[in-house]
Design an enzyme around this catalytic site. Structure first.
Site, PDB file in Angstrom:
ATOM      1  N   ASN A   7     -54.478  -6.473  15.896  1.00  0.00           N
ATOM      2  CA  ASN A   7     -53.315  -5.745  15.405  1.00  0.00           C
ATOM      3  C   ASN A   7     -53.238  -6.043  13.912  1.00  0.00           C
ATOM      4  O   ASN A   7     -52.762  -7.097  13.495  1.00  0.00           O
ATOM      5  CB  ASN A   7     -52.066  -6.244  16.153  1.00  0.00           C
ATOM      6  CG  ASN A   7     -50.818  -5.477  15.750  1.00  0.00           C
ATOM      7  OD1 ASN A   7     -50.826  -4.731  14.771  1.00  0.00           O
ATOM      8  ND2 ASN A   7     -49.751  -5.685  16.486  1.00  0.00           N
ATOM      9  N   ARG A  90     -54.739  -1.836  17.727  1.00  0.00           N
ATOM     10  CA  ARG A  90     -53.446  -1.170  17.786  1.00  0.00           C
ATOM     11  C   ARG A  90     -53.376  -0.205  16.596  1.00  0.00           C
ATOM     12  O   ARG A  90     -53.607  -0.587  15.453  1.00  0.00           O
ATOM     13  CB  ARG A  90     -52.326  -2.201  17.657  1.00  0.00           C
ATOM     14  CG  ARG A  90     -50.989  -1.523  17.633  1.00  0.00           C
ATOM     15  CD  ARG A  90     -49.898  -2.443  17.175  1.00  0.00           C
ATOM     16  NE  ARG A  90     -48.628  -1.734  17.220  1.00  0.00           N
ATOM     17  CZ  ARG A  90     -47.586  -2.061  16.487  1.00  0.00           C
ATOM     18  NH1 ARG A  90     -47.649  -3.063  15.647  1.00  0.00           N
ATOM     19  NH2 ARG A  90     -46.469  -1.380  16.595  1.00  0.00           N
ATOM     20  N   HIS A 179     -43.578   2.097  19.573  1.00  0.00           N
ATOM     21  CA  HIS A 179     -43.584   0.987  20.548  1.00  0.00           C
ATOM     22  C   HIS A 179     -44.063   1.458  21.922  1.00  0.00           C
ATOM     23  O   HIS A 179     -43.722   0.859  22.943  1.00  0.00           O
ATOM     24  CB  HIS A 179     -42.166   0.383  20.736  1.00  0.00           C
ATOM     25  CG  HIS A 179     -41.613  -0.293  19.520  1.00  0.00           C
ATOM     26  ND1 HIS A 179     -40.293  -0.182  19.145  1.00  0.00           N
ATOM     27  CD2 HIS A 179     -42.198  -1.103  18.609  1.00  0.00           C
ATOM     28  CE1 HIS A 179     -40.086  -0.891  18.052  1.00  0.00           C
ATOM     29  NE2 HIS A 179     -41.217  -1.454  17.706  1.00  0.00           N
ATOM     30  N   LEU A 206     -36.335  -4.789  21.844  1.00  0.00           N
ATOM     31  CA  LEU A 206     -35.566  -5.310  20.712  1.00  0.00           C
ATOM     32  C   LEU A 206     -36.347  -6.435  20.051  1.00  0.00           C
ATOM     33  O   LEU A 206     -36.364  -7.568  20.545  1.00  0.00           O
ATOM     34  CB  LEU A 206     -34.197  -5.835  21.187  1.00  0.00           C
ATOM     35  CG  LEU A 206     -33.325  -4.870  22.002  1.00  0.00           C
ATOM     36  CD1 LEU A 206     -32.072  -5.574  22.507  1.00  0.00           C
ATOM     37  CD2 LEU A 206     -32.941  -3.653  21.160  1.00  0.00           C
ATOM     38  N   ARG A 238     -33.619  -2.292   9.150  1.00  0.00           N
ATOM     39  CA  ARG A 238     -33.568  -0.822   9.139  1.00  0.00           C
ATOM     40  C   ARG A 238     -32.222  -0.353   9.709  1.00  0.00           C
ATOM     41  O   ARG A 238     -31.752  -0.894  10.713  1.00  0.00           O
ATOM     42  CB  ARG A 238     -34.698  -0.235   9.994  1.00  0.00           C
ATOM     43  CG  ARG A 238     -36.068  -0.407   9.377  1.00  0.00           C
ATOM     44  CD  ARG A 238     -37.182  -0.005  10.314  1.00  0.00           C
ATOM     45  NE  ARG A 238     -37.926  -1.161  10.788  1.00  0.00           N
ATOM     46  CZ  ARG A 238     -38.921  -1.120  11.673  1.00  0.00           C
ATOM     47  NH1 ARG A 238     -39.314   0.025  12.171  1.00  0.00           N
ATOM     48  NH2 ARG A 238     -39.545  -2.214  12.048  1.00  0.00           N
ATOM     49  N   ASP A 279     -32.857 -12.404  10.808  1.00  0.00           N
ATOM     50  CA  ASP A 279     -33.256 -12.984  12.096  1.00  0.00           C
ATOM     51  C   ASP A 279     -32.030 -13.181  12.982  1.00  0.00           C
ATOM     52  O   ASP A 279     -31.058 -13.824  12.578  1.00  0.00           O
ATOM     53  CB  ASP A 279     -33.967 -14.318  11.844  1.00  0.00           C
ATOM     54  CG  ASP A 279     -34.689 -14.813  13.086  1.00  0.00           C
ATOM     55  OD1 ASP A 279     -34.057 -14.890  14.161  1.00  0.00           O
ATOM     56  OD2 ASP A 279     -35.891 -15.128  12.980  1.00  0.00           O
ATOM     57  N   ASN A 331     -35.063 -12.998  24.561  1.00  0.00           N
ATOM     58  CA  ASN A 331     -34.482 -14.317  24.263  1.00  0.00           C
ATOM     59  C   ASN A 331     -32.979 -14.361  24.044  1.00  0.00           C
ATOM     60  O   ASN A 331     -32.385 -15.414  24.172  1.00  0.00           O
ATOM     61  CB  ASN A 331     -35.154 -14.899  23.008  1.00  0.00           C
ATOM     62  CG  ASN A 331     -36.612 -15.207  23.251  1.00  0.00           C
ATOM     63  OD1 ASN A 331     -36.928 -15.996  24.127  1.00  0.00           O
ATOM     64  ND2 ASN A 331     -37.486 -14.559  22.514  1.00  0.00           N
ATOM     65  N   GLU A 381     -48.198  -6.411  24.398  1.00  0.00           N
ATOM     66  CA  GLU A 381     -48.891  -5.228  23.877  1.00  0.00           C
ATOM     67  C   GLU A 381     -50.400  -5.453  23.833  1.00  0.00           C
ATOM     68  O   GLU A 381     -51.178  -4.533  24.068  1.00  0.00           O
ATOM     69  CB  GLU A 381     -48.339  -4.876  22.488  1.00  0.00           C
ATOM     70  CG  GLU A 381     -46.932  -4.298  22.579  1.00  0.00           C
ATOM     71  CD  GLU A 381     -46.194  -4.258  21.262  1.00  0.00           C
ATOM     72  OE1 GLU A 381     -45.753  -5.337  20.813  1.00  0.00           O
ATOM     73  OE2 GLU A 381     -46.053  -3.179  20.684  1.00  0.00           O
TER      74      GLU A 381
HETATM   75  P1  AMP Z   1     -40.692  -9.507  17.836  1.00  0.00           P
HETATM   76  O1  AMP Z   1     -40.802  -8.407  16.825  1.00  0.00           O
HETATM   77  O2  AMP Z   1     -40.742  -9.034  19.241  1.00  0.00           O
HETATM   78  O3  AMP Z   1     -41.631 -10.671  17.569  1.00  0.00           O
HETATM   79  O4  AMP Z   1     -39.209 -10.136  17.664  1.00  0.00           O
HETATM   80  C1  AMP Z   1     -38.871 -10.901  16.533  1.00  0.00           C
HETATM   81  C2  AMP Z   1     -37.362 -11.104  16.483  1.00  0.00           C
HETATM   82  O5  AMP Z   1     -36.874 -11.648  17.723  1.00  0.00           O
HETATM   83  C3  AMP Z   1     -36.951 -12.147  15.439  1.00  0.00           C
HETATM   84  O6  AMP Z   1     -36.778 -11.567  14.180  1.00  0.00           O
HETATM   85  C4  AMP Z   1     -35.643 -12.667  15.981  1.00  0.00           C
HETATM   86  O7  AMP Z   1     -34.589 -11.890  15.452  1.00  0.00           O
HETATM   87  C5  AMP Z   1     -35.695 -12.404  17.462  1.00  0.00           C
HETATM   88  N1  AMP Z   1     -35.737 -13.637  18.263  1.00  0.00           N
HETATM   89  C6  AMP Z   1     -36.817 -14.386  18.565  1.00  0.00           C
HETATM   90  N2  AMP Z   1     -36.448 -15.462  19.312  1.00  0.00           N
HETATM   91  C7  AMP Z   1     -35.103 -15.376  19.498  1.00  0.00           C
HETATM   92  C8  AMP Z   1     -34.123 -16.184  20.177  1.00  0.00           C
HETATM   93  N3  AMP Z   1     -34.456 -17.285  20.824  1.00  0.00           N
HETATM   94  N4  AMP Z   1     -32.838 -15.747  20.141  1.00  0.00           N
HETATM   95  C9  AMP Z   1     -32.490 -14.626  19.489  1.00  0.00           C
HETATM   96  N5  AMP Z   1     -33.363 -13.841  18.841  1.00  0.00           N
HETATM   97  C10 AMP Z   1     -34.648 -14.198  18.826  1.00  0.00           C
END
Ligand code: AMP
Length: 394
Positions: A7, A90, A179, A206, A238, A279, A331, A381
């Site tokens: 990727n 990807r 996605h 998400l 975004r 985040d 999460n 993925e």
């Molecule tokens: P991804 O694009 O699927 O890797 O998701 C990344 C996003 O998941 C990060 O920017 C966080 O905002 C969120 N994230 C990851 N771990 C947690 C957690 N334990 N609690 C809340 N949000 C999380």
């Protein structure tokens, strides 16, 4: 058969080596901050986990470092590059051309290039990854798996924008959807888990990017992102859906350039624009301390998701299950709780204790009496790309 999944992003290369058909993960890793003196390589296999800092000037060097590690006598997992039979890539945008996975040919590469203006942050890096892999793995089959492919089943009434027809027919302006690899993977898992013959499922991805898909009988029938991966839900940086008049106001009355508007809506908006944090973990911590902006942003985020759930229940005239997936979906018990609150009209009822538990595989968090099931399904993925690549070659 060993399949290397790549990727390739604008400054990163994520990789996994997967043995098929057993679906065994041999090793995985991520090279980040390509173009920097302190680029980071994270790598793990069954026995070790390591982090290295390298000066990685470009993607070619990045992939070379990955290959060196795969072959490394101490930490590697293969003895010869020829042990990798295929490389699955990807690719974000496949336009209207690809409704399936494709063996890479000069024509396929030309199409990926052609669609670059539709995904300027992704397709050029995806293509670069393919071209470098062709050079390093000349014996291996190169396979492209498109994020947009799963959404090719969206019917015209949901695919078209209400703008003059020639822009759809001649200029391909329409909903493409993103996605797709993730939505496909988790919805297939849900159908298998729920043992459904006919199904009405809403998949809620998400992560850094956020999107939702209405999936009827295994097929995408509507999706929250559209022409580009920008609209729909509120994301890390975004804005998601916004009245396009705001863009004209920003340009005509507030003196923004189009580039500034694009930057504003894709890099400075969303949760970042609302709270100063991108985040969700930071936002949740701040909300716990009573930060009003963070509390409101969480409410807004969940409210937008609820609205799409309502839309998709209407589109499918029913609902068997909703799925939460990706970093936030898997999460954040708080976001899941906010989304599922006061949704019993749709048969959605969350069991709070189950919602708070942890598990690495499929987890059901609805009450035992709920009509619609609520599932947390970790997305994968890379495995989906490996499955599709394997399927194409066998
Ligand atoms: P991804 O694009 O699927 O890797 O998701 C990344 C996003 O998941 C990060 O920017 C966080 O905002 C969120 N994230 C990851 N771990 C947690 C957690 N334990 N609690 C809340 N949000 C999380």
């Amino acid at each position: 058969m060993n399949i290397l999944i790549i990727n390739s992003g604008s400054s990163s290369i994520k990789f996994q080596l997967i043995q098929m058909p057993s679906e065994t993960l041999v090793c995985s890793g991520l090279v980040e901050r390509i173009g920097n003196k302190d680029a980071v390589l994270n790598y793990k296999n069954e026995t070790i986990k390591l982090k290295q800092i390298h000066y990685i000037n470009n993607h070619k060097q990045g992939l070379q470092i990955i290959i060196d590690l795969l072959l490394d006598a101490e930490n590697g997992v293969i003895e010869d590059i020829k042990e990798i039979a295929a490389v699955g890539h990807r690719v974000v945008h496949g336009g209207n051309t690809f409704s399936n996975t494709a063996l890479v040919t000069p024509e396929v590469k030309q199409k990926i290039q052609q669609y670059a203006p539709l995904a300027p942050l992704h397709n050029p890096s995806n293509l670069e990854g393919i071209e470098i892999a062709e050079e390093y793995f000349p014996h291996a089959k190169q396979i492209a798996v498109f994020d947009t492919a799963f959404h090719q089943t969206i019917p015209t009434k949901a695919r078209k924008y209400a703008i003059p027809n020639d822009l759809y027919e001649d200029k391909d302006i329409q909903v493409y959807g993103f996605h797709g690899t993730s939505h496909k993977y988790v919805s297939e898992k849900a159908i298998e888990y729920l043992k459904l013959e006919r199904s009405k499922i809403i998949s809620i991805h998400l992560g850094n990017g956020c999107s939702m898909t209405a999936i009827q009988d295994g097929k995408s029938i509507d999706h929250s992102m559209g022409f580009a991966p920008t609209n729909g839900l509120i994301m890390g940086s975004r804005s998601g859906d916004i009245d396009h008049s705001v863009i004209f106001y920003l340009v005509n009355s507030l003196g923004y350039s189009l580039e500034n508007v694009n930057n504003l809506l894709t890099k400075k908006s969303g949760m970042l624009g609302l709270t100063g944090y991108n985040d969700l973990r930071d936002i949740e911590k701040e909300a716990e301390k009573g930060n009003i902006d963070c509390l409101l942003a969480l409410e807004m985020n969940a409210y937008r998701i609820k609205k799409f759930i309502g839309t998709y229940v209407a589109a499918m005239n029913g609902l068997d299950a909703i799925i939460f997936t990706a970093g936030i979906g898997e999460n954040s018990s708080l976001i899941r709780e906010l989304v599922c609150k006061d949704m019993d009209f749709f048969g959605i009822e969350l069991d709070k204790d189950k919602n708070n538990g942890k598990a690495k595989s499929i987890r059901e968090i609805s009450t035992s009496t709920a009509e619609a099931r609520i599932l947390i399904i970790p997305t994968n993925e890379e495995l989906e790309i490996a499955k599709q690549a394997y399927c194409l070659l066998n």
